[in-house]
Design a protein around this motif. Structure first.
Motif, short mmCIF file in Angstrom:
data_model
loop_
_atom_site.label_atom_id
_atom_site.label_comp_id
_atom_site.label_asym_id
_atom_site.label_seq_id
_atom_site.Cartn_x
_atom_site.Cartn_y
_atom_site.Cartn_z
N UNK A 54 0.96 -1.33 0.35
CA UNK A 54 0.13 0.62 0.20
C UNK A 54 0.71 1.15 -0.13
N UNK A 55 0.89 2.57 -0.49
CA UNK A 55 1.43 3.57 -1.32
C UNK A 55 0.56 4.63 -0.90
N UNK A 56 1.52 5.32 -0.38
CA UNK A 56 0.14 7.59 -0.66
C UNK A 56 0.59 7.68 -1.64
N UNK A 57 -0.50 8.29 -2.22
CA UNK A 57 -0.21 8.87 -4.07
C UNK A 57 -0.30 10.17 -3.11
N UNK A 58 0.47 11.00 -4.29
CA UNK A 58 0.75 12.06 -3.86
C UNK A 58 0.71 13.34 -5.34
N UNK A 59 0.12 14.54 -4.31
CA UNK A 59 -0.42 15.54 -6.01
C UNK A 59 1.35 15.86 -5.99
N UNK A 63 4.49 19.39 -4.58
CA UNK A 63 5.46 18.97 -3.75
C UNK A 63 6.05 20.05 -4.56
N UNK A 64 6.32 20.76 -5.45
CA UNK A 64 6.76 21.47 -5.83
C UNK A 64 7.07 21.67 -7.07
N UNK A 148 -3.62 10.84 -18.66
CA UNK A 148 -3.76 10.13 -17.83
C UNK A 148 -2.58 9.67 -16.88
N UNK A 149 -3.52 9.29 -15.42
CA UNK A 149 -2.46 8.73 -14.52
C UNK A 149 -2.25 7.35 -13.85
#
Length: 160
Positions: A54-59, A63-64, A148-149
């Motif tokens: 499981x992972x967190x999907x970062x925006x 993040x810069x 699309x990601x």
């Protein structure tokens, strides 16, 4: 993996790909099983390797600033030692967010996240200067817009 997921398993996999933080209770309501039975199924899916983690999907924009670059990389030769050194370098490089061995005109497709194009140029110049990596050619494409990601695998592709 020898397990063939049934309809409930596929539903659980779809739900967890969308949101890996769903509780057993929330999942159980979607598949009409008890929370305990649902949790047991999820654990079994983990044990057989259908769920790797499981992972967190970062925006990314939060993040810069950065530039996303795709590099098509051809190696000078296909000897096992060359391939191993190259792949180890890609795994160790934090800017490499994905690396795929592919067929076609080049050997690898590498996606990088760099501060800017100068950072990317410095990184790939260092790779090219490192004779041990065995890189013959790097062809670059810069991402202009994400249409699309990656959001998970379709579970109907292989009849899963």
């Amino acid at each position: 993996m020898t397990m063939q997921p049934d309809r409930v398993d596929r539903t659980l996999l779809e739900l967890l790909q969308r949101d890996g933080r769903l509780t057993a209770q929330a999942l159980s309501e979607e598949v009409n099983l008890s929370a305990r039975a649902t949790l047991n199924r999820v654990r079994r899916l983990e044990e057989v390797g259908l769920i790797e983690g499981y992972r967190a999907m970062l925006h990314r924009s939060a993040l810069g600033e950065h530039v996303s670059v795709f590099a098509e990389i051809a190696l000078k030769d296909q000897r096992q030692a060359t391939v191993q050194r190259f792949e180890q370098a890609m795994v160790a490089c934090p800017e490499v967010v994905a690396c795929y061995l592919v067929s076609g005109r080049y050997d690898y497709l590498v996606r990088l996240a760099c501060r800017d194009l100068a950072h990317y140029r410095d990184l790939t110049s260092a790779w090219l200067d490192d004779v041990a990596l065995g890189i013959d050619k790097v062809v670059t494409s810069t991402e202009l817009q994400t249409v699309k990601e990656f959001a998970g695998f379709p579970l109907t592709v292989r009849g899963v």
